[in-house]
Structures are given as C-alpha cells and as structure tokens.
Motif scaffolding. Structure first.
Motif, PDB file in Angstrom:
ATOM      1  N   SER A  48       0.844  -1.193   0.000  1.00 19.88           N
ATOM      2  CA  SER A  48       0.000   0.000   0.000  1.00 19.88           C
ATOM      3  C   SER A  48       0.877   1.241   0.000  1.00 19.88           C
ATOM      4  N   HIS A  99      -4.959   6.473   1.565  1.00 20.84           N
ATOM      5  CA  HIS A  99      -4.226   5.223   1.787  1.00 20.84           C
ATOM      6  C   HIS A  99      -4.732   4.234   0.747  1.00 20.84           C
ATOM      7  N   GLU A 117      -4.100   0.898  -2.123  1.00 25.83           N
ATOM      8  CA  GLU A 117      -3.384  -0.286  -2.606  1.00 25.83           C
ATOM      9  C   GLU A 117      -3.355  -0.208  -4.131  1.00 25.83           C
ATOM     10  N   ARG A 172      -8.396   2.386   0.781  1.00 32.21           N
ATOM     11  CA  ARG A 172      -8.759   1.723   2.036  1.00 32.21           C
ATOM     12  C   ARG A 172      -9.792   2.515   2.834  1.00 32.21           C
ATOM     13  N   ALA A 192      -0.495  -5.132   0.498  1.00 34.82           N
ATOM     14  CA  ALA A 192      -1.863  -5.021  -0.007  1.00 34.82           C
ATOM     15  C   ALA A 192      -2.666  -6.261   0.370  1.00 34.82           C
TER      16      ALA A 192
END
Length: 665
Positions: A157, A173, A175, A193, A216
C-alpha cells in the motif's frame, strides 16, 4: 564530492568482484567503513543496507555458506554469463536509448535517472542514423512515480496527500493495482482503504511524496485495463452513434475516429456515451455541427449559448482578488546513492567495453555535464579492490578529452533493470510510438524484450507477481499506441521518415505538405525540409525548415493532412472573416475554473493558482496558444470562464455565438 556511502559501495563491489569469493570476516576487515564502525552490530547494519543497494543495482550478489563450517559466509558476484541480460539488436538499443531520454531526469525520480545509465552499461553503440530519425519524446515526469510503481511491483500500500477535482486535499491510503499513461498523463488506479472501494488518481494531483506502507490485502481484479477504467468515468445510459457535419480538412480527430476521408462533409461516429460525445464535439465546435441525435444537438446549442452569454457580460474580478493563493507543491526528489552508483558503474563498463570514449560524447550519453563526468572519474580513481593494495585501484584517464578506464574488470558488466525501471522505459517507448513510423516494428520488438525480462524476473511460485508486472508495463504503452488509427497518419509518417533518412540538400530531403492549422479556416501548402520528430506524450510535432515562412517551424503531425507532389504550388490559407486566433496570449490569461475544468490549469501549465469559494480555482496561464485555449474553454462545457484579457473574452463570445447558431438550425 561523492558521498562516503557511494565510495564504500563501490569499494565493496570491487573487492567482492575481484576474486572468486571472499568470506565475511575478511570483507569486514578490509573495508575501512566496516572496520571503523562503532560496534559489530553497526557494521552488520551497514553491510545489510549495502547488500540491498547492490542487489537494487541489478548486480547478482550471491551468499554462500562454507560446506564444512556454516558459520563461515562467503560472498561473490555472479559472472555476467551467469544471468540473463537484455539481448538487443543495434536498432532495438537505439530506440530504447531514445526512450530513456523521454524522461526529465530532474523531476521523475530515481527510476528515470538510473535507466539511461544502466542502458549504457550494456556496451552497445547506437545507430546514429536511426537515432536521428527516432522521435524525441517527453513523458510527463513526476517525482511521485517511483514509489507508486514500486508499490505496484511489490504489492504494498501507499500513503499520500491528494487534491481531487472536487473538494479539498486529503490524505489517502491506497493499494495500487496499476499505474499507467492515459492521454499523455499518469494515473494510479487501486483500492482506496478509507473508502473501501476502487478509485482512480491523477498522479500530477498528488501533493506529497508517497510513502510505502503495509502489504496489499484487497483482491486485484483480473484483466484490469486502465483506459477502460478512465473511460467509464464519462459513461452514461444515453448512448448513440452521433452523425456530425465537418469542415473539409478540419476536426481531424473526429474524422479519424469515424474512419472518414479528409473532405467528407458528414461522418458517423461509433457508439459512445453522451458526455463523451459532447466533449469531443465541443472541442471541435469551430469546425463541427452535430446533426443527430437531435436531443444532443439541442443540449450542445444551449451549452454554447451559455458560454457566449457568460463571456459577453463583464467579468467579476472581485473573487479573484480575494482568493487565497495556493502554495506551489514542492515534492523533493533527491539523488540517492544508487542513482550515482549506477552511473559510476555504467561509466566504467561502457568505457572498458569500447576501449576509449570522447569525454563530451560520454557526458551527453549520460545526460550530465563534462564537469560532472570528470568528478565521477575522480571518484572511480580513489576506489578499488581493498583486499590487496593501492596497485589494485581503478585507473582513469581523461586528458585531451579522451576517457579511458582500466583495472576495473568487476564493473565490466551489464546492470539489470528492475521492474520499476523497466516500466519507466516502457513509458518512454509509449511516448515515441505514435510517431515511430518505420521504426514501429523495432519499438514493438524492444517492448517485447522488456516485457519478457519482467516476466523472467518474477517468482514463478507467486502467481500474482508476473501478471501485475506484465499489466503494469502494458498500461504504460497501450494508450499511446492506440492513437495511431488512421491510414493518413501512416502515410505522412512514412514520407517524413524517408525525408529524414535522405542526404541533406537532396530533393528527397524535402516534402510538400498540406497543413490544416488550428487557428484559421482552410489549409496551406508548404515545401519543408524535415529536421526532427518530437513528441510530448500526447501529440507529435515535426520540426522543419519551411520555405513559405523562410524559417524553422513546428508542425503538429496530426494536422499534416496529406503529402503532395513535389511540383504542387505553395500557398497560405485564404483570408477569413472570423475572429483572429493565431499566436499566443502574450500577457497571459486568468481563468475561473470549476471542478470539471481543472484539467485546463494542468494542460496549460498554470504558473499561479488561487482557491476561491465553493471549490472554484483561479488559474493564471502564461502566454497560452490562443486557438488551443479557446477550444479548451468550449470543451469544458461551461465549467471554465476567461476573466482576462478582455479581447480573449470577446473572441470566445464570437466563436461560441457562431457555433451555437449552427446547432440551432
């Protein structure tokens, strides 16, 4: 002055590489930085960092334990024959070298800086004729790209601060699933996220250096296509194949989409969502009239009328004066030791493979100044095999402008490209491909070898790695190659490549072209001598000497509508009673941009931004091209307003009024 870590790393590489193998204890004894460490633990930590840096360079560092005493650890660097490197033809190497120059080393980050140096370590000589004919590209270069690409390749991430088209900047945030080029700009698509959903981000709107985070966890979709993802943002249930009337030799992008000839008065566009069709037609509103569907035509007429009325009134400048100036985003991308070390090794490798090299030529190949190259040679001179004595240090000479390097055999090797560096190189190829012409097959074969190298570097036991690397690389290449859709473009490119190949001064080095300028009706016929093809990742340009202008000029390749017989008479476009759209807005322009039009500030390289109320952005554009800016304001469908200068507002009133009148009938 090089940092001590660079000298230490070079000494470690030379010391390990100069012998069949060396045990850990002797290595720690002969490398001064390890021997002088404050503790054994400090030396261990330093060595672990150095091992990671050596592997990141692409050097095959091997660790072995003694078969009789497992407490004894040996290190060696595998021989060049022990690992696969890129096996390139001269032509493939030449186009990859051109692709490596598409990046702005100063802003793109470590991946961009290392790519060119690692290519030079292969020891190839470029084909100077092909290099002259290969387009000179420029990929959008951003310091945030290296960590984003790293996150995709490693499956981690990443955190960053992002300014969306609507709303205020916020920490995200994400991935990353794919990072790629679309319409000449970099985008990140992945799992957000905080929002627990897939999201897309334009890389140029990231306002902090991305920080790699935890692994991730979200499942990555199969067969992910960045172009399709971004296209769906303009999707709608209201879809149709629009019928459009066009001026001869104008609206060439619409003609190419429809597969229509240069003079066909009406074209049929393929099925597409209403918002997408509206944007395409508004961008060509000076030359186009939508005929069907009738409901879409009514909407476009209303949009153009609103733009006319808004610019006919006096601009409200008070909010501009009170808007808060937005601080310039400054994301620092400092040179890392690995960047410098790649260059030092590549310098030594390239010179030793070629025997001797002209100093200025080598500096140009590396993308540095001769003074910087001399400093690099001085660093090499004080490094070497620390396990024997001074007689085993690297020897460098650069007197009389000729560079020689001796006693550095461990550095005589090709450095492998990492997955991130390979993707940076693939993006450079993508920028060149729309104007590759006869070099298209060479570009394709070079790309395939890069993709094969990515796949070979993946762990077969990890099924997620190889597809991710493959799709990441293809995303960087697919969008620009799709731009080459028309036979017209192929014919023009072939003729230009032939003229570039011809002997200077010969009749074959000249072309007669019909050119459709963006700022006036009709076309001109010009006799030109092509000099070079240049591309900025979104469009390709032909730099040529124009006999009609008696000066060097740049011609957009997609506006060269045809190549004529050598005896075709030259002429300029016929006079037009319409507004003057030629040249630039010399004193610049201030624009009021609502969220859907913020792309204008990015496309025209705004030098100042101010934040107003309700998400409005005020942008100052320095000397924008007048015709291009007028078209962009129409394309924004009412989300953009020119505030100053007044004469530009008047021009937009005239253009929007005429276009609205065409759609009202």
């Amino acid at each position: 002055m090089a940092s001590k870590s660079v000298e230490r790393l070079l000494n470690v590489i030379m010391t390990i590489g100069s012998r069949r193998r060396i045990d850990r204890s002797k290595l720690f004894a002969v490398i001064p930085a390890y021997a002088e460490a404050t503790s054994d633990q400090a030396a261990e930590r330093m060595f672990e960092r150095d091992k990671a840096a050596i592997l990141a360079l692409g050097l095959p560092l091997i660790t072995e334990k003694d078969v009789l005493d497992e407490n004894i650890v040996y290190y060696r660097i595998d021989s060049p024959a022990g690992g696969a490197v890129l096996d390139l033809s001269t032509a493939e190497y030449t186009v990859l070298l051109a692709a490596s120059r598409a990046w702005d080393d100063a802003t793109a980050g470590g991946a961009a800086r290392r790519v060119r140096a690692k290519l030079l370590s292969l020891g190839h000589d470029a084909d100077p004729d092909l290099l002259r004919r290969t387009p000179r590209g420029a990929v959008e270069s951003l310091p945030v790209l290296s960590p984003l690409l790293e996150a995709v390749v490693t499956g981690r991430s990443v955190r960053f601060r992002y300014r969306p088209a609507t709303g205020e900047p916020a920490d995200r945030h994400v991935e990353p699933w794919v990072v790629g080029v679309h319409h000449g700009h970099w985008y990140l698509h992945g799992f957000d996220r905080e929002r627990s959903a897939p999201r897309s981000f334009r890389a140029s709107r990231i306002e902090s250096f991305p920080v790699l985070g935890s692994a991730a966890t979200a499942e990555r979709p199969a067969d992910l296509d960045l172009g399709e993802v971004l296209t769906t943002m303009l999707d709608s249930d209201d879809r149709a194949g629009a019928r459009v009337r066009l001026e001869p030799y104008k609206a060439l992008a619409l003609r190419d989409r429809a597969g229509a000839g240069l003079e066909e008065p009406e074209v049929q566009l393929p099925q597409m969502p209403r918002p997408a069709a509206r944007r395409l037609i508004l961008a060509e509103a000076r030359w186009a009239k939508l005929l069907e569907p009738a409901a879409w035509r009514t909407e476009i007429a209303q949009v153009l009328s609103d733009i006319r009325d808004r610019h006919a009134a006096a601009p409200d400048l008070a909010p501009l004066e009170t808007a808060e100036a937005r601080p310039a985003v400054r994301i620092r991308s400092t040179q890392q030791s690995g960047d410098h070390l790649s260059r030092l090794i590549s310098t030594a490798s390239s010179v030793m493979r070629r025997g001797e090299v002209d100093l200025e030529q080598l500096a140009e190949e590396l993308g540095i100044t001769p003074a910087e190259l001399i400093k690099d040679l001085e660093v090499l001179f004080v490094c070497g095999d620390m396990g024997t004595g001074w007689e085993d240090f690297i020897e460098t000479e650069y007197e009389h402008g000729i560079v020689r390097v001796r006693n550095a055999e461990p550095l005589r090797r090709a450095l492998r490209l990492s997955a991130v560096e390979t993707t940076a190189l693939l993006a450079g190829l993508a920028a060149l491909e729309p104007a590759a012409g006869e070099a298209e097959e060479t570009v394709a074969s070079a790309r395939q070898k890069l993709l094969d190298a990515l796949a070979a570097g993946s762990d077969p036991s990890d099924a997620s790695v190889a597809p991710t690397a493959q799709e990441l690389a293809e995303a960087a290449a697919a969008d620009e190659s799709a731009a080459r859709t028309a036979d017209r473009a192929e014919t023009v490119l072939s003729a230009v490549q032939g003229a570039l190949r011809a002997d200077e001064g010969s009749e074959e080095a000249h072309l007669v072209i019909r050119y459709s300028s963006a700022d006036r009706a009709g076309t001109s016929v010009r006799r030109i001598r092509p000099l070079a093809i240049e591309t900025d990742g979104t469009r390709s340009y032909l730099r040529a000497y124009c006999e009609l202008a008696e000066a060097e000029r740049a011609f957009r390749l997609d506006r060269v509508v045809e190549v004529l017989d050598a005896d075709a008479p030259m002429h300029r476009p016929a006079g037009s009673a319409g507004p003057v759209l030629s040249g630039r807005v010399q004193d610049g322009a201030w624009l009021r941009l609502e969220a859907p039009a913020r792309w204008i500030a990015e496309s025209f390289d705004a030098t100042e931004l101010r934040d107003g109320a309700d998400g409005v952005t005020y942008a100052h554009l320095p000397a924008p091209v007048r015709a291009s800016l007028v078209d962009a304001v129409l394309e924004a469908a009412g989300a953009a307003e020119v505030l100053t200068p007044r004469d530009l507002r008047d021009t937009i009133v005239t253009v929007a009024r005429d276009a609205a009148a065409r759609h009202d009938t």
